[in-house]
Design a protein around this motif. Structure first.
Motif, PDB file in Angstrom:
ATOM      1  N   ASP A   1       0.807  -1.224   0.000  1.00  0.00           N
ATOM      2  CA  ASP A   1       0.000   0.000   0.000  1.00  0.00           C
ATOM      3  C   ASP A   1       0.840   1.274   0.000  1.00  0.00           C
ATOM      4  O   ASP A   1       0.401   2.312  -0.487  1.00  0.00           O
ATOM      5  N   GLY A   2       2.050   1.197   0.512  1.00  0.00           N
ATOM      6  CA  GLY A   2       2.927   2.364   0.556  1.00  0.00           C
ATOM      7  C   GLY A   2       3.808   2.525  -0.671  1.00  0.00           C
ATOM      8  O   GLY A   2       4.610   3.442  -0.751  1.00  0.00           O
ATOM      9  N   GLY A   3       3.684   1.630  -1.663  1.00  0.00           N
ATOM     10  CA  GLY A   3       4.494   1.723  -2.871  1.00  0.00           C
ATOM     11  C   GLY A   3       5.833   1.022  -2.782  1.00  0.00           C
ATOM     12  O   GLY A   3       6.662   1.138  -3.680  1.00  0.00           O
ATOM     13  N   GLY A   4       6.067   0.290  -1.699  1.00  0.00           N
ATOM     14  CA  GLY A   4       7.315  -0.458  -1.551  1.00  0.00           C
ATOM     15  C   GLY A   4       7.229  -1.799  -2.244  1.00  0.00           C
ATOM     16  O   GLY A   4       6.173  -2.432  -2.282  1.00  0.00           O
ATOM     17  N   VAL A   5       8.339  -2.240  -2.820  1.00  0.00           N
ATOM     18  CA  VAL A   5       8.382  -3.510  -3.541  1.00  0.00           C
ATOM     19  C   VAL A   5       8.474  -4.659  -2.536  1.00  0.00           C
ATOM     20  O   VAL A   5       9.382  -4.690  -1.704  1.00  0.00           O
ATOM     21  N   VAL A   6       7.507  -5.596  -2.631  1.00  0.00           N
ATOM     22  CA  VAL A   6       7.493  -6.740  -1.719  1.00  0.00           C
ATOM     23  C   VAL A   6       7.706  -8.065  -2.436  1.00  0.00           C
ATOM     24  O   VAL A   6       7.884  -9.100  -1.798  1.00  0.00           O
ATOM     25  N   GLY A   7       7.688  -8.046  -3.766  1.00  0.00           N
ATOM     26  CA  GLY A   7       7.878  -9.284  -4.505  1.00  0.00           C
ATOM     27  C   GLY A   7       7.878  -9.053  -6.010  1.00  0.00           C
ATOM     28  O   GLY A   7       7.715  -7.938  -6.483  1.00  0.00           O
ATOM     29  N   ILE A   8       8.077 -10.155  -6.737  1.00  0.00           N
ATOM     30  CA  ILE A   8       8.036 -10.158  -8.201  1.00  0.00           C
ATOM     31  C   ILE A   8       7.088 -11.271  -8.632  1.00  0.00           C
ATOM     32  O   ILE A   8       7.208 -12.412  -8.161  1.00  0.00           O
ATOM     33  N   PHE A   9       6.158 -10.936  -9.507  1.00  0.00           N
ATOM     34  CA  PHE A   9       5.245 -11.927 -10.089  1.00  0.00           C
ATOM     35  C   PHE A   9       5.684 -12.129 -11.530  1.00  0.00           C
ATOM     36  O   PHE A   9       5.698 -11.192 -12.327  1.00  0.00           O
ATOM     37  N   SER A  10       6.060 -13.367 -11.870  1.00  0.00           N
ATOM     38  CA  SER A  10       6.621 -13.655 -13.196  1.00  0.00           C
ATOM     39  C   SER A  10       5.690 -14.519 -14.035  1.00  0.00           C
ATOM     40  O   SER A  10       4.697 -15.069 -13.533  1.00  0.00           O
ATOM     41  N   GLU A  11       6.041 -14.646 -15.306  1.00  0.00           N
ATOM     42  CA  GLU A  11       5.309 -15.541 -16.199  1.00  0.00           C
ATOM     43  C   GLU A  11       5.315 -16.964 -15.642  1.00  0.00           C
ATOM     44  O   GLU A  11       4.316 -17.674 -15.717  1.00  0.00           O
ATOM     45  N   SER A  12       6.451 -17.372 -15.078  1.00  0.00           N
ATOM     46  CA  SER A  12       6.543 -18.717 -14.489  1.00  0.00           C
ATOM     47  C   SER A  12       5.552 -18.884 -13.347  1.00  0.00           C
ATOM     48  O   SER A  12       4.919 -19.936 -13.210  1.00  0.00           O
ATOM     49  N   ASP A  13       5.385 -17.837 -12.530  1.00  0.00           N
ATOM     50  CA  ASP A  13       4.410 -17.888 -11.436  1.00  0.00           C
ATOM     51  C   ASP A  13       3.001 -18.055 -11.999  1.00  0.00           C
ATOM     52  O   ASP A  13       2.196 -18.825 -11.477  1.00  0.00           O
ATOM     53  N   ALA A  14       2.716 -17.343 -13.079  1.00  0.00           N
ATOM     54  CA  ALA A  14       1.389 -17.423 -13.700  1.00  0.00           C
ATOM     55  C   ALA A  14       1.129 -18.819 -14.257  1.00  0.00           C
ATOM     56  O   ALA A  14       0.016 -19.335 -14.165  1.00  0.00           O
ATOM     57  N   LEU A  15       2.158 -19.432 -14.819  1.00  0.00           N
ATOM     58  CA  LEU A  15       1.985 -20.757 -15.419  1.00  0.00           C
ATOM     59  C   LEU A  15       1.821 -21.869 -14.383  1.00  0.00           C
ATOM     60  O   LEU A  15       1.313 -22.942 -14.699  1.00  0.00           O
ATOM     61  N   ARG A  16       2.227 -21.641 -13.151  1.00  0.00           N
ATOM     62  CA  ARG A  16       2.107 -22.648 -12.092  1.00  0.00           C
ATOM     63  C   ARG A  16       0.675 -22.770 -11.554  1.00  0.00           C
ATOM     64  O   ARG A  16       0.358 -23.716 -10.858  1.00  0.00           O
ATOM     65  N   ILE A  17      -0.155 -21.807 -11.856  1.00  0.00           N
ATOM     66  CA  ILE A  17      -1.518 -21.805 -11.335  1.00  0.00           C
ATOM     67  C   ILE A  17      -2.399 -22.712 -12.186  1.00  0.00           C
ATOM     68  O   ILE A  17      -2.384 -22.652 -13.418  1.00  0.00           O
ATOM     69  N   GLU A  18      -3.169 -23.537 -11.520  1.00  0.00           N
ATOM     70  CA  GLU A  18      -4.085 -24.435 -12.231  1.00  0.00           C
ATOM     71  C   GLU A  18      -5.275 -23.643 -12.756  1.00  0.00           C
ATOM     72  O   GLU A  18      -5.710 -22.679 -12.125  1.00  0.00           O
ATOM     73  N   PRO A  19      -5.812 -24.038 -13.928  1.00  0.00           N
ATOM     74  CA  PRO A  19      -6.969 -23.333 -14.480  1.00  0.00           C
ATOM     75  C   PRO A  19      -8.113 -23.273 -13.466  1.00  0.00           C
ATOM     76  O   PRO A  19      -8.385 -24.234 -12.754  1.00  0.00           O
ATOM     77  N   GLY A  20      -8.757 -22.106 -13.414  1.00  0.00           N
ATOM     78  CA  GLY A  20      -9.881 -21.921 -12.507  1.00  0.00           C
ATOM     79  C   GLY A  20      -9.475 -21.510 -11.102  1.00  0.00           C
ATOM     80  O   GLY A  20     -10.303 -21.094 -10.308  1.00  0.00           O
ATOM     81  N   GLN A  21      -8.215 -21.632 -10.792  1.00  0.00           N
ATOM     82  CA  GLN A  21      -7.727 -21.274  -9.467  1.00  0.00           C
ATOM     83  C   GLN A  21      -7.300 -19.810  -9.484  1.00  0.00           C
ATOM     84  O   GLN A  21      -6.559 -19.390 -10.360  1.00  0.00           O
ATOM     85  N   ASP A  22      -7.804 -19.009  -8.549  1.00  0.00           N
ATOM     86  CA  ASP A  22      -7.396 -17.606  -8.508  1.00  0.00           C
ATOM     87  C   ASP A  22      -6.964 -17.244  -7.101  1.00  0.00           C
ATOM     88  O   ASP A  22      -7.785 -16.990  -6.232  1.00  0.00           O
ATOM     89  N   ARG A  23      -5.674 -17.284  -6.901  1.00  0.00           N
ATOM     90  CA  ARG A  23      -5.091 -16.912  -5.622  1.00  0.00           C
ATOM     91  C   ARG A  23      -4.509 -15.513  -5.743  1.00  0.00           C
ATOM     92  O   ARG A  23      -4.417 -14.953  -6.826  1.00  0.00           O
ATOM     93  N   LEU A  24      -4.111 -14.949  -4.644  1.00  0.00           N
ATOM     94  CA  LEU A  24      -3.454 -13.646  -4.667  1.00  0.00           C
ATOM     95  C   LEU A  24      -2.008 -13.803  -5.126  1.00  0.00           C
ATOM     96  O   LEU A  24      -1.376 -14.833  -4.884  1.00  0.00           O
ATOM     97  N   VAL A  25      -1.487 -12.762  -5.764  1.00  0.00           N
ATOM     98  CA  VAL A  25      -0.087 -12.811  -6.233  1.00  0.00           C
ATOM     99  C   VAL A  25       0.878 -13.030  -5.081  1.00  0.00           C
ATOM    100  O   VAL A  25       1.932 -13.642  -5.261  1.00  0.00           O
TER     101      VAL A  25
END
Length: 193
Positions: A40-64
């Motif tokens: 919320d303060g604009g500080g970097v807490v992580g990186i979400f990558s294409e690899s992270d997106a590909l690990r998610i099973e279809p229909g599953q929607d978790r937070l980044v």
């Protein structure tokens, strides 16, 4: 050359409340392989990558935040591009967020670094010529030579301060790897009182 000279901005990022599907859609819309995740303060807490997106099973929607890489390496705006390249290679990183006073201000990608390597000397010279002409009010006071990014600026400098300004301006041009300043008339070595 520094991070601030090559970084991509405005930054495309997602926040900690973003779902994986939404973040994946952002990745699909932009030519990035990863996105910074900010709090919320604009500080970097992580990186979400294409690899992270590909690990998610279809229909599953978790937070980044559940799948992102954390902690994340960051650099400051004054970090030298050679240091950034070394860190990217050593850590197998595709990008590095640029943070100033704890806030995300840009991202340096491998593509940003490659652009600095392959810039044609004529393009570098033209951009530098434009900067120097603007500084000098379109009076051509300096001659330029650029060979493989090594830049030589020759001419009259009013004083040491002007010489330093010209050197600093030259270093802001992507593709300039070194700057040599040659005064055709002796530059005063002291400040005028």
């Amino acid at each position: 050359m520094r991070a601030r000279d090559v970084m991509s901005r405005p930054v495309v990022s997602v926040d900690t409340r973003t779902g994986v599907r939404e973040a994946a859609a952002v990745l699909a819309e932009h030519p990035f392989s990863a996105l910074p995740v900010v709090d919320d303060g604009g500080g970097v807490v992580g990186i979400f990558s294409e690899s992270d997106a590909l690990r998610i099973e279809p229909g599953q929607d978790r937070l980044v935040t559940e799948v992102m890489t954390s902690p994340v390496e960051v650099v400051g705006p004054a970090t030298d591009v050679r240091v950034i390249a070394e860190r990217m290679l050593a850590g197998h990183l595709r990008n590095l967020p640029v943070v100033e006073e704890g806030l995300l201000i840009g991202v340096v990608t491998k593509h940003d670094l490659i652009r600095t390597v392959v810039r044609d000397d004529d393009v570098v010279k033209a951009e530098l010529r434009h900067l120097l002409d603007d500084y000098a009010g379109s009076r051509r006071r300096w001659s330029l030579e650029v060979t493989n990014g090594a830049t030589t600026i020759e001419g009259d400098f009013a004083d040491i301060a002007e010489r330093d300004v010209i050197g600093a301006l030259a270093r802001t041009v992507p593709g300039v790897c070194s700057v040599e300043l040659i005064a055709t008339e002796p530059t005063p070595l002291t400040w005028d009182d």
